[in-house]
Enzyme design. Structure first.
Site, PDB file in Angstrom:
ATOM      1  CD  GLU A  59      -3.043   1.225   0.618  1.00  0.00           C
ATOM      2  OE1 GLU A  59      -3.541   2.320   0.274  1.00  0.00           O
ATOM      3  OE2 GLU A  59      -3.583   0.134   0.362  1.00  0.00           O
ATOM      4  N   GLY A  79      -6.241   4.424  -2.152  1.00  0.00           N
ATOM      5  CA  GLY A  79      -6.224   3.052  -2.609  1.00  0.00           C
ATOM      6  C   GLY A  79      -7.634   2.499  -2.499  1.00  0.00           C
ATOM      7  N   GLY A 105      -4.299   6.087 -15.797  1.00  0.00           N
ATOM      8  CA  GLY A 105      -5.326   6.934 -16.375  1.00  0.00           C
ATOM      9  C   GLY A 105      -5.400   8.260 -15.641  1.00  0.00           C
ATOM     10  NE  ARG A 107     -10.654  12.879 -11.933  1.00  0.00           N
ATOM     11  CZ  ARG A 107      -9.825  13.883 -11.707  1.00  0.00           C
ATOM     12  NH1 ARG A 107      -8.691  13.685 -11.103  1.00  0.00           N
ATOM     13  NH2 ARG A 107     -10.125  15.097 -12.087  1.00  0.00           N
TER      14      ARG A 107
END
Length: 140
Positions: A59, A79, A105, A107
């Site tokens: 993470e 996340g 991308g 977003r």
């Protein structure tokens, strides 16, 4: 790039990353690396590296890669999905997570993170999906 690593390591102070001993160690075009010790902070009973500690490393380095290219004054990075397969026992005194973009991308970012042990053996194969949202879209 060294300045970026130093800044990211300063920002980890007082966080889970500091508690687990995670530190950023390298960055390049579309990749980021972080190192985590295998010690009493990150082990489970039986003297094995805890799978949850591995996912915290994933993470950290996977989201960190998204953070690097974003304007954090205007955007949040979250996340939204994470998964991992633990392949083999990590050996030695540390593991390294290396994050690389699979998809970047506007977003959503999909990031692959391979976790290797001190000897270069693949311990875990993971993936995290991050979303980038404008702060102006905050709802209370």
């Amino acid at each position: 790039m060294l300045e970026l690593i130093e800044q990211m390591n300063r920002e980890r102070r007082g966080t889970l990353m500091e508690s687990l001993g995670i530190e950023f160690i390298g960055v390049g075009e579309n990749w980021l690396e972080a190192k985590m010790p295998i010690d009493e902070r990150t082990m489970r009973p039986g003297q094995l590296l805890h799978g949850g500690a591995i996912m915290a490393l994933v993470e950290t380095v996977g989201s960190g890669l998204t953070y690097i290219g974003e304007n954090l004054e205007e955007n949040h990075v979250f996340g939204i999905e994470i998964n991992g397969n633990h392949i083999r026992k990590a050996q030695g005194s540390y593991v390294i997570g290396r994050a690389e973009f699979i998809h970047k991308g506007q977003r959503t970012h999909v990031v692959a993170v391979n976790v290797t042990d001190e000897f270069g053996n693949l311990a875990s194969v993971c993936r995290i999906t991050n979303v980038v949202l404008p702060k102006s879209s905050d709802h209370k």
